[in-house]
Every structure is written in C-alpha cells, then in structure tokens.
Scaffold this motif. Structure first.
Motif, PDB file in Angstrom:
ATOM      1  N   MET A 109     -25.119  29.428  49.332  1.00 32.78           N
ATOM      2  CA  MET A 109     -24.266  28.946  48.025  1.00 32.78           C
ATOM      3  C   MET A 109     -24.473  29.230  47.452  1.00 32.78           C
ATOM      4  O   MET A 109     -24.800  29.840  46.156  1.00 32.78           O
ATOM      5  CB  MET A 109     -24.335  27.258  47.739  1.00 32.78           C
ATOM      6  CG  MET A 109     -24.378  26.303  48.475  1.00 32.78           C
ATOM      7  SD  MET A 109     -24.512  24.780  47.564  1.00 32.78           S
ATOM      8  CE  MET A 109     -25.936  24.271  47.793  1.00 32.78           C
ATOM      9  N   ALA A 110     -23.154  30.317  47.313  1.00 32.29           N
ATOM     10  CA  ALA A 110     -23.033  31.428  46.166  1.00 32.29           C
ATOM     11  C   ALA A 110     -22.699  30.954  44.453  1.00 32.29           C
ATOM     12  O   ALA A 110     -21.739  30.011  44.561  1.00 32.29           O
ATOM     13  CB  ALA A 110     -22.110  31.994  46.431  1.00 32.29           C
ATOM     14  N   ASN A 165     -20.809  31.767  41.636  1.00 37.75           N
ATOM     15  CA  ASN A 165     -20.133  32.234  40.815  1.00 37.75           C
ATOM     16  C   ASN A 165     -20.284  31.952  39.221  1.00 37.75           C
ATOM     17  O   ASN A 165     -18.959  32.628  38.434  1.00 37.75           O
ATOM     18  CB  ASN A 165     -19.082  32.456  41.196  1.00 37.75           C
ATOM     19  CG  ASN A 165     -18.773  32.930  43.009  1.00 37.75           C
ATOM     20  OD1 ASN A 165     -19.863  32.306  43.417  1.00 37.75           O
ATOM     21  ND2 ASN A 165     -17.414  33.199  43.019  1.00 37.75           N
ATOM     22  N   SER A 166     -20.487  30.673  38.865  1.00 38.25           N
ATOM     23  CA  SER A 166     -20.013  30.559  37.294  1.00 38.25           C
ATOM     24  C   SER A 166     -21.148  31.696  36.401  1.00 38.25           C
ATOM     25  O   SER A 166     -21.005  31.410  35.737  1.00 38.25           O
ATOM     26  CB  SER A 166     -20.979  29.266  37.427  1.00 38.25           C
ATOM     27  OG  SER A 166     -22.431  29.804  37.676  1.00 38.25           O
ATOM     28  N   LYS A 217     -20.103  34.583  36.759  1.00 35.38           N
ATOM     29  CA  LYS A 217     -19.370  35.759  36.138  1.00 35.38           C
ATOM     30  C   LYS A 217     -19.371  36.477  35.357  1.00 35.38           C
ATOM     31  O   LYS A 217     -19.505  37.633  35.434  1.00 35.38           O
ATOM     32  CB  LYS A 217     -17.996  35.166  36.762  1.00 35.38           C
ATOM     33  CG  LYS A 217     -18.399  35.675  38.336  1.00 35.38           C
ATOM     34  CD  LYS A 217     -16.405  35.697  38.399  1.00 35.38           C
ATOM     35  CE  LYS A 217     -16.189  36.726  39.583  1.00 35.38           C
ATOM     36  NZ  LYS A 217     -15.059  37.270  40.031  1.00 35.38           N
TER      37      LYS A 217
END
Lengths: 447, 447
Positions: free
Chosen positions: A1-2, A4-5, A7
């Motif tokens: 699970m990446a 991405n929050s 970023k």
C-alpha cells in the motif's frame, strides 16, 4: 500500500519564466496571490527561479529581485535547478522556438501560451517532448482562461468528435458585439477596441482571423487526431462586415460572429478535414449568439456526450495566467503521464495527415451582400447570376442609397443549397460592372 | 531519455462493471463504438472483464457473453485480473458502498456516477483511496457528460473560487423550461417529463432539489477545499412554482431556473460555507436563462480566470457514459497522479470543515408570491408585514381570481435589501388568515 498522502513533502516545481508582458507578470501575481492554495492543490510548491524578458529595467509593478535574471532566455533550460519552462514570449519562430526546443530537448516540460508557435511547430515540439519524456502543455494558447484543451483532450476523450466550432478571438467578438450594440461601423468600433485595450495597434492577426485560425488548427488536431494543418485553414476576417450587415442579420433573427469551425468528411476514400474561420450568421437562440465582448466560447459535438459548450474570457492577463498555472499544477501533480507522448491526445506518429476537404457539395443557407451602383439593371444582373448558378433566394432586402448617394446595398439569404452554387454565382458576377465592391458572403450557422 | 512513445504496448486496463442500466449498457456501447479511438487516446486497450447487475436475464440489447458474470458485484474487486471498477448501481449505501470500499481497499481505482454515495461518503472513500494508492473518480456523478469536475479540479485549479452556481438537475430544468414554453402548470409538465423519460416514476429527488444538492455539495468541496457537507445544503424544489410565477417573472425580464449555488463568507472569524438549491429568477440576458430542456450548466467565478461556463447534457446514457469512460482514459493514461491522494483537489486531511454561513445579512432582490383569499384587507396585511420587516417593495402585481374563484395571486419584487428582512416578513405573515398557502420566495440571481 503506497501512502500518497505524503505528496506534500515533494520538492518544489522549479520554474523558469520567459516573457514578462501582461501575461508573464500575471503569472507572477497569481502565484503571489494564490500561492499557498496552488501549492496545496499541486501537492508541492511552485517556485519561479529564473526569469527573462527583452527589457530588464521596465517597471512592471512586481519585484523581480527574487529571481535570477537572464538576458538570454534560451540559456534557462540548461539550468540544473529548472524543472519546467514557461514560454510567454510569442512569435512562431525566433527565440520562443529556440527556447521551446532547448527545453524539451533537455527533457524538461514546456508550458506555453504561444498559439502561433504551436500551430506552426506543435508536431515537431510534441515529437521532441515524446523523445525526451517531457510534457508539452499549451492550455493558455487556446481561448485564454477556458480549459478547452483539457476539456477536449481529456474531458471529451471518449467521443468521436463530429464537429468543433466557436468564437476563438476576443478582439473580433468585442468589435462585432459593439457594432451590434451601438449600430456603429467597423472602423469606429476597432478604434474603440484599441482605446480600451481589446485590440492591438496592428490588429491584423485578430481581425483577419489569423489568430482564430491558429487556435482552430490546434483544436482540430486534438479533436480529430489529425496532423496540425494551419496552412489549410480557410480564413476570412471581419473587416468587411458593415453596420448594415449586422442590421440586416438582426432583422432576419441572426447575430454575426466570427466562427472557427472544423469537421471531417469522407471524400474519395479518405478522411478529409475542413477548417474555416469566417464571419457567420448565428441564430439568435444559439448560445454563441449571446456571447458578447471579448468572451470566447467553444462548442464540441461528441458522438456520446452530445453538445458541450465551454465559455469564458478569451484573453487578458488574469485568465491566461490561470491557464498557464493550471498546466503547471498538472505537471506538479504528475498528471501529465499521457502528455509526455501525446499532447494532441494521441502520439504524434499516430496523427493522420488529412487533406483539406472540398466544401462545394455541402448544403447550407448563405447570406450575400452586394453593394451596387444605383442604376437600372443591376438587380437583374445579380438575380440572373443566382438563377444561372442554381441558387434559390429565400429573401432579399434592398436598402436605400448610402449617405453619399454612391451606392445601394442589396442583401439576400439563400434557401438551403450546395455551397458550390453560391461560389459559382459569385464567380459569374466577378466582372459585373454594377458592383462597387466584391460581395460579402457569410454562411448561416446550422446547429 | 525515456521513450514514452512505446506506451501503446502497455497492457490493457481491465475493468469490472457493476450496474447494467442505461448508463452501464451505454458504457459497453461506447467502448464498442469508439473502442479503437479510445485505445489510441488512452495509450492502451480498455477491456471489460467482468460485469454484474441485479437481473442477469434481462434483454439489454447487448451481448454479455464475453464478460464473466457475477451475481454478487462485491466479489469483483478481489479478482486478480481487474484493475479498475466502474460502479453504476446507485444508492448512497448498500451494495454500491460495499463495492466502492472493497475496490479502493484492494488498491484498485473506482469510477462512479453515484452522486448520492459521493455526497454522503466521498470523504471516507477518498481517505481509503489515498491510503491504498488508488484513484477515486466521479466525473459522471456531476452534470452528466459535462467535464465540470475536471474543469474545476484541474482547469480552474489556479484560482481561488469566489462562487460556483448552476443548473444541476436536468429533470427540473426540463419541467421549468417546458412550463415557460407552453404556459402549462407544474403537474402537467411533470407528467410530460415522465412520459418522455426525463423524469422518474418517483421524481422526488429531482424536483425537490435533492439530486442537485448532492452535486452541489461535491462541487463545493472541490471549489472551496472544504469537507463535503450535504446535510447543510438549504434545499427547495420546484413543485410549488406555478405557471403564473413563470408568467410574472417573464414580464419582469426573468426566467425561473432551479439554481444550485455555493460560496464562502468570513463570519465570526471563520470561513463559513453557504450552499443552496433554490428556484431563482434569472435575468434573461444571463447565460443560464437560455439553458433549456434537460441541459445542465455550471458557472464558476475564479479570482484570475473570471467567469467560466461549462454546459451540456446533464444526464442520459450517452453523456454519462462519456464521462465514465473519460475517467477510465485518465486512469489508463496514468494522469491520476494527484487523484490517488486528492480527488477533491487537496488531500482529504487538508479539507477544512466549514460551518454553514448565516445568509441573513446578504443583500439581494427577492420575488415573493402570495395566494390570498379575495377579500378586503389581505393586501394591507401583507404590505404592513413588509413595512414592519423593513422590506422595500419595487413592484407589485395582483392577478385576477383563479379559475375557481377561490384565490387571488399577488406577486412582488423587492428592492435590494438584507435577506433577513424578507425572512422576518414571512414570519410575520405565518399566521395571517388571508393567505391560502405559505408564500413562495425566490431570490433574483445577481450575476
């Protein structure tokens, strides 16, 4: 699970800005005014690191001391601390093109508002972008602040586009709608547009349809997956439209608008492309008839979406800066995946060469306006040419003499019929001695 | 140098499709009709691998034998050969929500047309998407085929949005514009809309503004960076609008449209959000007044872009399928970078909670319509209440008796003044015995 929050922790997007006219300074003002919000939406900061323009010393009302200055804008792409270059210099060739090539050649993304450059060199630049994994973005080149490149390339991407048309030049639309509102003639309203900053000192590109043709050629490539073919756009401007034409059109239920229109047709076993910029009679109940002032509006007809309309400010520093920064936000978000290979929706290599379509078989209604000497037989000569060319006249209005008594105006609307017949009628009248000037021919928009 | 021109060699995007009503079958028809073109634009094939719907045997006019059938749609996200799930089942909870959660929980992207689900659970779903590196896409949930989510989230992303408003429900607009065209009353035109497929058997969500409120709450979150707050949308439908109101409005230069409107205001040191769906009087020269039939149109005012208008078909299988497949093309192109963390333009964690704004201090003009018993003193009672509430009347029209003689209609337009005064006047008249029904209050759109 990446996750991405995270970023927001991305490094800033570092920008070199070439051109500090109204749009360039608009971009700086926008990033100053909306910077935190833009960063939140982009997921990272936008940082202008270098700027370049013709004159360094001019007072632009903004503080340039924070940015590195370059006398030679074409040096900027080579800077290691530049991720993307914004080109707002203008001109289809020259320094703008050199800058664009160096930017993309260095594998950096280019954002440009330069419609002339994209219309003339967009395919080469897209090729270069694809080769180097860079993005070529030009939302600001078409219809100012309206996200119509995105709307067409992405929003309507699921559709076979049947037709794209619209009001693509704010200057012309300002003049035509001002003529409509005031009853004044072209020259007077051009002067008024110039005074109010809606027309340039040399207005040729705007009023003769060249600017609209640049934009149309770009839109057509995206819509139909064809190679840009600016040279084949049939272009007719608005400088011959008179107050009397606007009055006659209004009487018949139409407004006159400069319309850029493109569609395709199967002819001789090939898909051919028709691209035209012409003043047209637009029915009063069509959305484009209500578009006034320097506003632009683009209509696209998709085979599943049906008709889509995009409308907004077609020029100006704020709207154009809005489009430039939207492109930068796309880059910062990393949403330019397909754009590194396909700024015109499909890869350049897959764009089809479409020869210009022959419109003579197309059926439509046409407005024709003649200025004639006030003497017997002229009307008979005109109507005989119509008969000989098989053009059927629906209505005819003859106005009284002009103020100086030198000419009389005859306007007519044809029944629906092939364009080629109207063209033939005009040819038959080429040597008619009764005409004071070549007739003005304007199609009636069918939509 | 990366060579992105080889993108076409990417594996297909494998899709599971839940829901085979008109939109679901529309998506299949679109991919059949436009498949090669969609693949060229997406850079890869789109392949539906699995489908699910309530009834397997229903004849939908399409061949479903090519797809794996699931009786239980919520199994589909677990399939290894599925990259993205399209949810066209509808309903804010139930199987649609379970499907959405399982899809995003599995790190797969979700494309949905489900406005109710996004309005109620969009934040949770966006959180889940971010946690799992999946995209949540819902272009088709707002305004059918119009790419307005993209237009706002990406096209206008550089702007602080000052206001967003528009016609967000095709059924209501069809009915209102049909009442305008025919002079018929609401009930008759609702029946006509139902006959023609523009209104459902139970039209409540459409005509009472709930559907428009779902869409407005979604747009407001994107526009203002706020948490979705569907519950706070002030919602008033069109079922009380009469033919007489439309006639009076026309006399005064207005059309009546159901308008969803959102903006923000600083109150008590906080940014507060006003969201409203109400029938409004729209000046005839405003673009929204000309929007008729089941068309939708959204206007957004950006601080740099100025006014942008997006218009098109607000519903229907073709337009909605166009929006669904546009989302799929975005996914296939890999242009969903920011969307894995920020479907509402900024990450969910950064969306602000904005309490509902108090509109009572807002200034505007208002249309008020009373139905009263035809007896002495009623008009005096109304105008006294106006005076006591400090509402200044600009014009007043009293119509003759209704056909059955039971009531008289009194319509008035106020001068510009605070909304709170109008509210107070209505309160003062709450127990007025002269009124046959509660008054109808419609704001006049200022724009």
């Amino acid at each position: 699970m990446a996750d991405n929050s995270r970023k927001a922790a991305l490094p800033p997007l570092r920008i070199a800005l070439a051109g500090l006219g109204t749009v360039g300074t608009g971009v700086i003002r926008l990033l100053e005014a909306n910077g935190a919000m833009v960063a939140a939406r982009a997921g990272r900061d936008m940082r202008i690191v270098a700027v370049s323009a013709r004159e360094r010393s001019r007072d632009r009302g903004i503080d340039l001391s924070r940015y590195d200055w370059h006398d030679d804008m074409t040096e900027m792409p080579a800077r290691e601390d530049v991720d993307a270059v914004v080109e707002l210099v203008g001109g289809s060739d020259g320094p703008a093109l050199t800058l664009a090539r160096r930017t993309l050649g260095a594998g950096k993304s280019l954002v440009t508002a330069n419609k002339a450059m994209v219309a003339h060199h967009g395919l080469d630049l897209a090729e270069l972008a694809a080769q180097n994994g860079a993005a070529l973005k030009f939302e600001a080149a078409v219809a100012g602040g309206i996200p119509v490149v995105k709307g067409l390339r992405e929003g309507a991407a699921a559709n076979a586009i049947e037709q794209i048309y619209g009001i693509l030049n704010g200057t012309s639309n300002f003049i035509l709608s001002a003529m409509e509102d005031t009853g004044a003639d072209f020259d007077e309203m051009l002067a008024s547009a110039q005074e109010r900053g809606f027309a340039e000192a040399d207005p040729t590109f705007d009023i003769e349809g060249v600017d609209a043709a640049h934009k149309l050629a770009i839109l057509a490539a995206i819509a139909f997956g064809c190679r840009i073919d600016f040279a084949s756009v049939e272009t007719q401007g608005i400088s011959r439209v008179r107050a009397a034409d606007i009055r006659q059109a209004a009487t018949l239920g139409f407004a006159i608008r400069l319309i850029g229109m493109a569609d395709t047709e199967e002819q001789e076993g090939m898909t051919k492309l028709l691209q035209r910029v012409r003043p047209c009679l637009v029915p009063k109940d069509h959305p484009l008839a209500a578009v006034d002032g320097p506003t632009n509006a683009v209509v696209t007809e998709g085979n599943f979406s049906g008709r889509l309309l995009f409308q907004g400010a077609g020029a100006g520093d704020g709207p154009t800066a809005s489009a430039v920064v939207a492109d930068l936000i796309d880059l910062a978000r990393g949403e330019a995946g397909g754009e590194t290979s396909a700024p015109f929706s499909v890869p350049v290599a897959d764009l089809k060469a479409m020869p210009p379509a022959d419109p003579s078989g197309r059926k439509g209604r046409t407005y024709l306006r003649f200025t004639v000497y006030d003497r017997p037989g002229v009307l008979a000569e005109i109507t005989a040419a119509m008969r000989d060319a098989e053009v059927s006249i629906e209505s005819l209005i003859q106005e009284g003499r002009s103020d100086d008594g030198s000419e009389v105006l005859v306007a007519m609307v044809t029944h629906e019929g092939p364009e080629g017949c109207v063209t033939k009628a005009i040819e038959l009248l080429a040597d008619a001695e009764g005409l004071t000037a070549p007739p003005l021919v304007m199609p009636i928009l069918q939509a």
